[in-house]
Write a protein that holds these residues in place. Sequence first.
Motif, mmCIF file in Angstrom:
data_model
loop_
_atom_site.group_PDB
_atom_site.id
_atom_site.type_symbol
_atom_site.label_atom_id
_atom_site.label_comp_id
_atom_site.label_asym_id
_atom_site.label_seq_id
_atom_site.Cartn_x
_atom_site.Cartn_y
_atom_site.Cartn_z
ATOM 1 N N SER A 1 -12.105 26.504 17.491
ATOM 2 C CA SER A 1 -13.179 27.492 17.345
ATOM 3 C C SER A 1 -14.551 26.853 17.520
ATOM 4 N N TRP B 1 -12.608 31.343 12.313
ATOM 5 C CA TRP B 1 -11.368 31.769 12.993
ATOM 6 C C TRP B 1 -10.419 32.352 11.965
ATOM 7 N N PRO B 2 -9.701 33.427 12.261
ATOM 8 C CA PRO B 2 -9.681 34.202 13.500
ATOM 9 C C PRO B 2 -10.858 35.187 13.580
#
Lengths: 401, 232
Positions: free
Chosen positions: A366, A20-21
């Motif tokens: 995530s 992530w991201p």
Amino acid sequence: MSKLAIFGGDPVKHKPFPGWPVVSKRDEAAIERAFLSGKLCRGEAASALERRLEERTGTRHAVLVSSGTLALELILRGLGIGYGDEVILPPYTFVATLSAILFVGATPVFADIDTETYNICPASAESKVTQKTRAIIAVAVGGCPPSIDRLSELASRKGIHLIIDAAQAIGAKWRGVDIGAYGTAAAFSCQNTKNLTSGEGGIITTNDDALYENIRAMLEGRHEKYFIESCMTELQAAVLTSQLEKLDGEIVTRERMAAYLDARLHGLPFVRPLMREKEVTVNAYHLYIMRFDSDALTDKGLSRDIMLRAVAAEGVPLSAGYLPLYSFPFIKTEAVRRMIGGDIDDSPLKNAEKAGYYEGAWLFQSVLLADYEDMDDIARALIKVWENAGELAARSRKEER
Amino acid sequence: MSLELLKEVLHSGIWGTIGPYSQKAAEALASHMGAKHCLMLYSGSMALEIALCALGVCQGDVVLVPASAEKIVRLSPNLAGAKPIECGGEKTGPTDIKAALVAEPLIKCVVLDANVVSGLEETSRLLSSRGVPLIIWAGGQVFSGAGRTLTKFCDFAVYTFSEGSDIYAGCGGALLTDEPRLFHIAYALHNCGRTLGEEASVFVDKAVGGNLRITEWQAAIIYSGLKNQSKE
């Protein structure tokens, strides 16, 4: 029974969970466009995103700011809350909820959490209301809305503000309505780990016109007392707009995976997921929070923290959550005493103690963007550790000695 | 150069929470200004707020500000809960400060605006002899005006990177000091109470602090601006 990874056995999980991201070409184009516009603050990207967030949350006003903490601080200042006022909050939350109150000079008052949801307990909050109380900050812990109906009724009956700390809850809904539409105002965070991120950033949503005008005045240097440069830059707004495109799809995936994991954990004697109130129509799942049964663990000679170490060694990044904020040493310092002109009540609260020290455990959002096989691995790792409880307890005792 | 750096930031996935460009920009700015420590913040007003809090200014304190300073400077004590008292005319000099210290003996701190100050060295000596800390707002003067070497005269020098500044990053602030103790206090105050080296922890139990961190987007632009200038 296979050997635990913590003792040199083969871990359950070899493949890492998603990072992530998640970055796309669309993000790159958005950054390029915003930079080349030459207007890096108070430009079109931010104002267009504010209009879009108003529409999305069903509120009259959305304001983009520098962080979720500043969003809370601006709401408190905008409502005229400060020195001599009390603000009720749960102790099971990130320190930002507390620091926003301290930075405006108000006195934080801790109310206990609900043992099943880890969100603020409305009955406990009510017991903390005094003549000085101006607001309750209800945190949507892990992205799951708190008891909005009961808290709204309480705030209305006592003539105080309900502020939603939705830092982890972008996209969450209560009774089908976006969490940003409840209370006097809500504050969201767009920090690097959040489900909608621009690295740092915050969003305020409100239907209170006077509050909105106050906040705008503080941001634009028109306020008589405060000038707070906290407008979100165009680069952040551009990235957020681009990331927003995939938010709803990710929410669906997280909810689907969380439901699957709930089912996989169902019936295990030592752990279970947090309860979700029936009015929660969307849980944003910034965190998947589970509760260990401390009695079951104690019976086996184990603790949550021993379990967490063993599960982590199996390749599942399960971590202990928050510790109760009232236990943080800084709240007893002279600096804090001077900020608010008095002491903070640090009496332990039963459910927060249990969650913080003995039972709560998290998976980061995530992880829920992975697939069913990964959810199976999480359950398998927990079961494997439990099946080896005897050896784990014996070795832990030996290490302690 | 900035756009390439911004794309690098994007693909790194580290867009905030004190990433590599926040640190590089702080190092480059400290070196450019001849200061020992630099902290990058989201904005100039936040840098002022953190400077005041790091110096222990809080509720009930009185802070002296120049009457002709920018509004951001004149209102800054309110952010720490303190009361701003204005002094001086078009320019504020040592005589104005001396008179104000007589009229208000409990002044906790002085915030000056480098653009409307005269006799800075003398003012600095005066305040130092009285044990009153000094913050100097240099505005956006990173390359021009009185911006450089200010930390020799004060506890904190504060810079902004908003519109009209020598380096424009949309928004942005910096706090410079030669005092390691003040730097560490300011660091915790701007980063949710985390002390240096604790960046990844969610357990922030030792010090109080909010989130006033700069983004990597802003920091990359500032770093690029400083590097371009040093090449020239």
